[in-house]
Design a protein around this motif. Structure first.
Motif, PDB file in Angstrom:
ATOM      1  N   ARG A   1       0.934  -0.947   0.056  1.00 16.46           N
ATOM      2  CA  ARG A   1      -0.062  -0.236  -0.049  1.00 16.46           C
ATOM      3  C   ARG A   1       0.792   1.319  -0.163  1.00 16.46           C
TER       4      ARG A   1
ATOM      5  N   LYS B   1       5.140   7.344   0.044  1.00 17.86           N
ATOM      6  CA  LYS B   1       5.614   6.318   1.295  1.00 17.86           C
ATOM      7  C   LYS B   1       4.456   4.967   1.420  1.00 17.86           C
TER       8      LYS B   1
ATOM      9  N   ASP C   1       4.365   1.002   2.588  1.00 16.42           N
ATOM     10  CA  ASP C   1       3.699   0.316   3.784  1.00 16.42           C
ATOM     11  C   ASP C   1       4.441  -0.908   3.736  1.00 16.42           C
TER      12      ASP C   1
ATOM     13  N   PRO D   1       6.329  -3.834   6.402  1.00 12.47           N
ATOM     14  CA  PRO D   1       6.419  -4.085   7.450  1.00 12.47           C
ATOM     15  C   PRO D   1       6.895  -5.166   6.961  1.00 12.47           C
TER      16      PRO D   1
ATOM     17  N   VAL E   1       8.163   1.423   7.037  1.00 14.81           N
ATOM     18  CA  VAL E   1       7.740   2.816   5.886  1.00 14.81           C
ATOM     19  C   VAL E   1       9.042   2.738   4.995  1.00 14.81           C
TER      20      VAL E   1
END
Length: 146
Positions: free
Chosen positions: A43, A56, A58, A60, A127
């Protein structure tokens, strides 16, 4: 003792909400393939100011060295690999898992060209932040309406 119940064909159809049940439908379909590689989502948020695009993403659970970014004119491509550790104690078995692993890829176009030589990337707390300066080619200008 009688444990039979009457079947009503309209009761189950009336309770089906296709919008609310889509997520559960895919989870149900994926259960037989418990060890299958189900690719997670990548995303992003994209914003801009007068001179720069800001992206930006994501990511993780990804190591810095597993992230690849390529820029070509106005095309941005991000790929990463999420690795899953298989550290189980002896006699322990997996019952249920929702954490996914595998290769992520996302490619998108920006409204204008990017100056790839001045671009920068930072990765912190899962991020990825890209700072992509707009290419100053001199072809863009404002025209006033008279």
């Amino acid at each position: 003792m009688n444990s039979l119940s009457r079947w009503n064909p309209f009761k189950s159809a009336g309770q089906f909400d296709p919008i609310a049940n889509v997520d559960e439908l895919f989870r149900t379909l994926a259960r037989p393939w418990r060890d299958a590689d189900l690719a997670p989502d990548l995303r992003i948020d994209v914003s801009e100011d007068d001179k720069t695009y800001h992206v930006k993403a994501d990511l993780p659970g990804v190591d810095k060295q597993d992230i690849e970014i390529s820029l070509e004119r106005n095309r941005v491509s991000i790929s990463a690999e999420i690795r899953r550790e298989n550290r189980r104690k002896e006699g322990e078995k997996e019952i249920y898992t929702e954490r996914s692993y595998g290769r992520l890829f996302r490619s998108f176009s920006l409204p204008g060209d990017v100056d790839a030589t001045a671009a920068s990337a930072q990765y912190e707390d899962g991020v990825l932040t890209l700072t992509l300066p707009k290419k100053d080619d001199g072809s863009a200008r404002r025209i006033s309406v008279s």
